[in-house]
Design a protein around this motif. Structure first.
Motif, PDB file in Angstrom:
ATOM      1  N   TYR A  50       5.703 -35.342 -36.704  1.00 21.59           N
ATOM      2  CA  TYR A  50       5.017 -36.391 -37.456  1.00 21.59           C
ATOM      3  C   TYR A  50       3.966 -35.815 -38.400  1.00 21.59           C
ATOM      4  O   TYR A  50       3.652 -36.422 -39.423  1.00 21.59           O
ATOM      5  CB  TYR A  50       4.372 -37.383 -36.488  1.00 21.59           C
ATOM      6  CG  TYR A  50       5.368 -38.121 -35.629  1.00 21.59           C
ATOM      7  CD1 TYR A  50       6.025 -39.250 -36.108  1.00 21.59           C
ATOM      8  CD2 TYR A  50       5.674 -37.688 -34.345  1.00 21.59           C
ATOM      9  CE1 TYR A  50       6.945 -39.935 -35.322  1.00 21.59           C
ATOM     10  CE2 TYR A  50       6.599 -38.363 -33.548  1.00 21.59           C
ATOM     11  CZ  TYR A  50       7.229 -39.485 -34.053  1.00 21.59           C
ATOM     12  OH  TYR A  50       8.146 -40.147 -33.288  1.00 21.59           O
ATOM     13  N   HIS A  51       3.430 -34.671 -38.041  1.00 26.79           N
ATOM     14  CA  HIS A  51       2.462 -34.010 -38.928  1.00 26.79           C
ATOM     15  C   HIS A  51       3.120 -33.615 -40.244  1.00 26.79           C
ATOM     16  O   HIS A  51       2.542 -33.788 -41.327  1.00 26.79           O
ATOM     17  CB  HIS A  51       1.891 -32.778 -38.220  1.00 26.79           C
ATOM     18  CG  HIS A  51       0.989 -31.944 -39.083  1.00 26.79           C
ATOM     19  ND1 HIS A  51      -0.287 -32.335 -39.423  1.00 26.79           N
ATOM     20  CD2 HIS A  51       1.190 -30.738 -39.690  1.00 26.79           C
ATOM     21  CE1 HIS A  51      -0.839 -31.416 -40.190  1.00 26.79           C
ATOM     22  NE2 HIS A  51       0.032 -30.440 -40.368  1.00 26.79           N
TER      23      HIS A  51
ATOM     24  N   GLU B 279       5.875 -35.029 -41.582  1.00 29.13           N
ATOM     25  CA  GLU B 279       6.230 -36.248 -42.311  1.00 29.13           C
ATOM     26  C   GLU B 279       5.018 -36.841 -43.019  1.00 29.13           C
ATOM     27  O   GLU B 279       5.124 -37.316 -44.158  1.00 29.13           O
ATOM     28  CB  GLU B 279       6.828 -37.255 -41.336  1.00 29.13           C
ATOM     29  CG  GLU B 279       8.131 -36.795 -40.691  1.00 29.13           C
ATOM     30  CD  GLU B 279       8.636 -37.767 -39.660  1.00 29.13           C
ATOM     31  OE1 GLU B 279       8.026 -38.851 -39.534  1.00 29.13           O
ATOM     32  OE2 GLU B 279       9.621 -37.457 -38.963  1.00 29.13           O
ATOM     33  N   LYS B 280       3.868 -36.809 -42.373  1.00 28.47           N
ATOM     34  CA  LYS B 280       2.648 -37.310 -43.011  1.00 28.47           C
ATOM     35  C   LYS B 280       2.260 -36.451 -44.203  1.00 28.47           C
ATOM     36  O   LYS B 280       1.820 -36.968 -45.236  1.00 28.47           O
ATOM     37  CB  LYS B 280       1.519 -37.336 -41.973  1.00 28.47           C
ATOM     38  CG  LYS B 280       0.212 -37.898 -42.496  1.00 28.47           C
ATOM     39  CD  LYS B 280      -0.855 -37.897 -41.405  1.00 28.47           C
ATOM     40  CE  LYS B 280      -2.179 -38.436 -41.940  1.00 28.47           C
ATOM     41  NZ  LYS B 280      -3.232 -38.400 -40.891  1.00 28.47           N
TER      42      LYS B 280
ATOM     43  N   LYS C   4       4.517 -37.364 -47.146  1.00 30.38           N
ATOM     44  CA  LYS C   4       4.227 -38.675 -47.727  1.00 30.38           C
ATOM     45  C   LYS C   4       2.953 -38.657 -48.563  1.00 30.38           C
ATOM     46  O   LYS C   4       2.868 -39.344 -49.580  1.00 30.38           O
ATOM     47  CB  LYS C   4       4.097 -39.712 -46.609  1.00 30.38           C
ATOM     48  CG  LYS C   4       5.420 -40.127 -45.992  1.00 30.38           C
ATOM     49  CD  LYS C   4       5.215 -41.208 -44.945  1.00 30.38           C
ATOM     50  CE  LYS C   4       6.534 -41.665 -44.345  1.00 30.38           C
ATOM     51  NZ  LYS C   4       6.338 -42.727 -43.318  1.00 30.38           N
ATOM     52  N   GLU C   5       1.975 -37.880 -48.150  1.00 29.03           N
ATOM     53  CA  GLU C   5       0.685 -37.896 -48.838  1.00 29.03           C
ATOM     54  C   GLU C   5       0.635 -36.922 -50.012  1.00 29.03           C
ATOM     55  O   GLU C   5       0.128 -37.262 -51.083  1.00 29.03           O
ATOM     56  CB  GLU C   5      -0.435 -37.563 -47.843  1.00 29.03           C
ATOM     57  CG  GLU C   5      -0.635 -38.640 -46.776  1.00 29.03           C
ATOM     58  CD  GLU C   5      -1.741 -38.281 -45.811  1.00 29.03           C
ATOM     59  OE1 GLU C   5      -2.270 -37.138 -45.907  1.00 29.03           O
ATOM     60  OE2 GLU C   5      -2.078 -39.118 -44.948  1.00 29.03           O
TER      61      GLU C   5
END
Length: 435
Positions: free
Chosen positions: A201-202, A204-205, A208-209
């Motif tokens: 998830y790190h 993916e974040k 996205k950012e």
């Protein structure tokens, strides 16, 4: 009799009516070439003020063939109003929230204007510290000894924290960021037995950012180790967030190879402005990144390493002329998993475990009893110790000197079989509401 006059033809090379005799000097200029060369040397006739009166080789139909100089020729020709820019920005944000959409012609768009950058606030220095207390002409600052000692202590603590963070991050993290920076499409390989547990998830974040122009695809590998209904359920669940594909990395008969190659070819078609499209494979160790690349190339082209390694670096593999594959070393990402959860993911080598027997109880809870009975032909056991003792009696070399059971070897055998897939284990998908 009167002699005929001999007409003397001009012999100059820039004369249009000169003779062109075939022979030694057959490579002479033609009349059209001579007229073109004279046109280059012609200059317009000007008056005293410098105004053009007559121009040689000028069209009589057009009154003025000179291009008027204007400053608009040196300004941007593609202009957009503020309202149009705001409408386009809102429309783009609504469309790009869906991970199935792709922007075409990114190089032609002003991406710096389309991204909503946060406005930096000016630091109000006078509000925090008044001018009179700082800018005094005859004032000298005296640092007390206690403040100096507190400063040294703070420096020591920050140094220890920095060393711990640096030691916690292996060199494979730098290779991971290299792969992300070099890739146009990032494929996150997941273990089909525990897809949510092997997701980063790190990462993916971060995409996205900070990397909105890069695309993410989820690839469920090792689908042959779980039932078909579980694979279908996980694809339905994960497809709501990212495009998800099922795969089984087998060099001889891979499953899902055609669908994956077709998706990569679609990205190569959409990114036609680039010479080649880079596809980066990332994920936890032991999820099968290198095996997937080898299955796509129908040969073992990547070295398979079961756990996180320090020395492995990224590899470039050519799939087609316009598709490049990047193999990334696996890394363990920060999360709140216990040691047993990390062991189930296969990110730790069994040889490095100090006490493998302490994880046996959790293995017996998560794995069905019928699978253990089928794998080791042990029917009944009271607890984990009784199970390990019975297993030692069946293993070769499972007994130490004096006939004592080697519980450590039996526990490592169970964990190894669990990671390799000999013992069936999977996390069931979340039930979907019928809508």
């Amino acid at each position: 009799m009167q002699k005929k006059r001999e007409i003397k033809r001009p012999k100059h090379s820039l004369h249009a009516n000169r003779s062109n005799v075939v022979g030694k000097n057959s490579n002479r200029r033609t009349a059209a070439t001579v007229r073109r060369l004279k046109m280059y040397n012609s200059r317009p006739t000007r008056n005293v003020r410098g105004r053009v009166i007559r121009v040689a080789f000028k069209s009589k139909e057009l009154p003025c063939t000179r291009i008027q100089s204007d400053r608009r020729w040196f300004t941007p020709t593609r202009l957009i109003g503020q309202k149009q820019l705001e409408c386009f920005r809102e429309d783009m944000e609504s469309r790009m929230s869906n991970n199935y959409n792709v922007i075409l012609g990114e190089k032609k768009l002003p991406m710096s204007l389309l991204n909503n950058l946060p406005k930096q606030k000016r630091a109000q220095l006078l509000d925090t510290q008044p001018v009179d207390s700082e800018f005094v002409p005859s004032k000298k600052t005296n640092v007390e000894l206690t403040k100096f000692q507190a400063l040294l202590q703070k420096v020591d603590t920050s140094k220890d924290v920095f060393e711990q963070t640096v030691s916690a991050k292996p060199s494979s993290w730098s290779e991971l960021h290299k792969v992300i920076d070099s890739s146009d499409v990032v494929i996150q390989v997941l273990d089909a037995r525990d897809p949510q547990g092997t997701r980063c998830y790190h990462l993916e974040k971060h995409l996205k950012e900070k990397c909105k122009h890069k695309h993410m695809i989820l690839l469920l590998n090792k689908c042959d180790l779980i039932p078909a209904w579980a694979t279908k359920g996980w694809i339905t669940t994960l497809s709501k967030e990212y495009p998800t594909l099922a795969f089984s990395a087998d060099t001889n008969k891979p499953f899902g190879k055609d669908s994956l190659i077709s998706v990569l070819q679609q990205f190569a078609t959409l990114k036609s402005d680039k010479q080649a499209v880079s596809i980066g494979f990332v994920g936890y160790p032991n999820v099968g990144k290198s095996s997937v690349i080898s299955a796509l190339n129908t040969k073992n082209i990547c070295k398979v390493l079961p756990t996180q390694t320090e020395g492995k670096v990224l590899q470039y593999i050519t799939l087609t002329e316009r598709i490049l594959l990047l193999d990334c070393p696996g890394g363990v990402y920060p999360c709140s998993d216990s040691n047993t959860d990390v062991l189930f993911k296969g990110t730790i080598r069994v040889e490095n475990l100090r006490d493998a027997a302490e994880h046996t109880a959790e293995v017996l809870k998560r794995v069905k009893k019928e699978h253990l009975e089928r794998a080791y032909k042990i029917k009944d056991w009271e607890d984990e110790n009784d199970f390990l003792v019975k297993l030692c009696n069946q293993l070769e070399g499972g007994l130490l000197k004096g006939g004592e059971p080697d519980l450590m070897k039996a526990a490592k055998t169970v964990i190894t079989d669990l990671q390799s897939g000999k013992i069936p284990f999977f996390v069931p998908p979340v039930k979907q509401d019928d809508a």
